[in-house]
Scaffold this active site. Structure first.
Site: not given
Length: 236
Positions: A59-60, A109, A113, A203
């Site tokens: 993620d991210d 995603h 955020h 991540h």
């Protein structure tokens, strides 16, 4: 990443695990393509799915740590799914291109955020579609999966995602590597919780990910020694 972001991770971790158990039932496990084939993930017939498998996700990203992750995945012959933030794709477009070119799945995603449960429809739509746009520019493919930040998913989130052609994808194993608990702790948390069909959350962006990078070789080597096959997800 901001302190509020870290607090949000803690606040919604329990909810994410519960929803993730449901979300994992919806995962489309896709085999990595054979050598020389298109990098697009191919859905295998049910009989072709390995008896023991996991889905490894990041993620991210993308970030300056993503190339290190890609190098390790290549070294161990593993494909993964990258849930990328639109603002980071815009910052590191060439890295997103590299992720896709290496045969990994690139999915949505959100742009910045936010917790998608608490944004307006206009904001939700822009967070998703703007991210689609920058990912498509680098990969030629529009993502069909959406991982809501913080695992924030409710009935409204599912409906809104579906209206944009998206399926929500969460996780079942979260070592909280984002909190930088130490390389050995990340390894232990993953290996102690993983089981057949697990969706592992790691991540490659959102802060200093050196511990995650350092943990990855042991995680990959051990899971392969336990007989796990790695699949990606594309939600198609």
């Amino acid at each position: 990443m901001r302190i509020a972001w870290l607090r949000g991770r803690r606040r919604w971790w329990s909810a994410a695990v519960v929803v993730g158990l449901f979300g994992s039932l919806l995962v489309s496990a896709c085999a990595s393509p054979p050598a020389g084939a298109s990098p697009a993930a191919v859905s295998p017939p049910q009989a072709a799915v390995a008896s023991k498998y996991v889905i490894l996700t990041f993620d991210d990203g993308p970030s300056q740590y993503t190339p290190q992750v890609l190098a390790l995945l290549r070294q161990y012959g593993v494909k993964a799914t990258f849930f990328e933030l639109g603002q980071n794709v815009a910052r590191y477009p060439a890295i997103t291109h590299r992720v896709r070119a290496a045969g990994h799945s690139v999915q949505n995603h959100s742009w910045s955020h936010p917790d998608l449960r608490y944004v307006s429809w206009t904001k939700f739509r822009s967070e998703v579609l703007d991210t689609d746009r920058v990912i498509r520019a680098q990969t030629g493919i529009t993502p069909h999966c959406l991982r809501p930040p913080y695992g924030g998913a409710n009935a409204l989130t599912y409906r809104r995602a579906a209206s944009l052609g998206k399926k929500l994808r969460l996780w079942t194993v979260d070592p909280e590597d984002w909190s930088r608990p130490g390389t050995s702790t990340i390894v232990r948390r993953v290996l102690s919780k993983v089981h057949n069909g697990s969706v592992i959350l790691l991540h490659d962006g959102g802060g200093n990910r050196s511990q995650t990078v350092a943990a990855l070789p042991t995680i990959l080597r051990t899971l392969k020694s336990r007989g796990y096959t790695f699949y990606t997800t594309t939600c198609t």
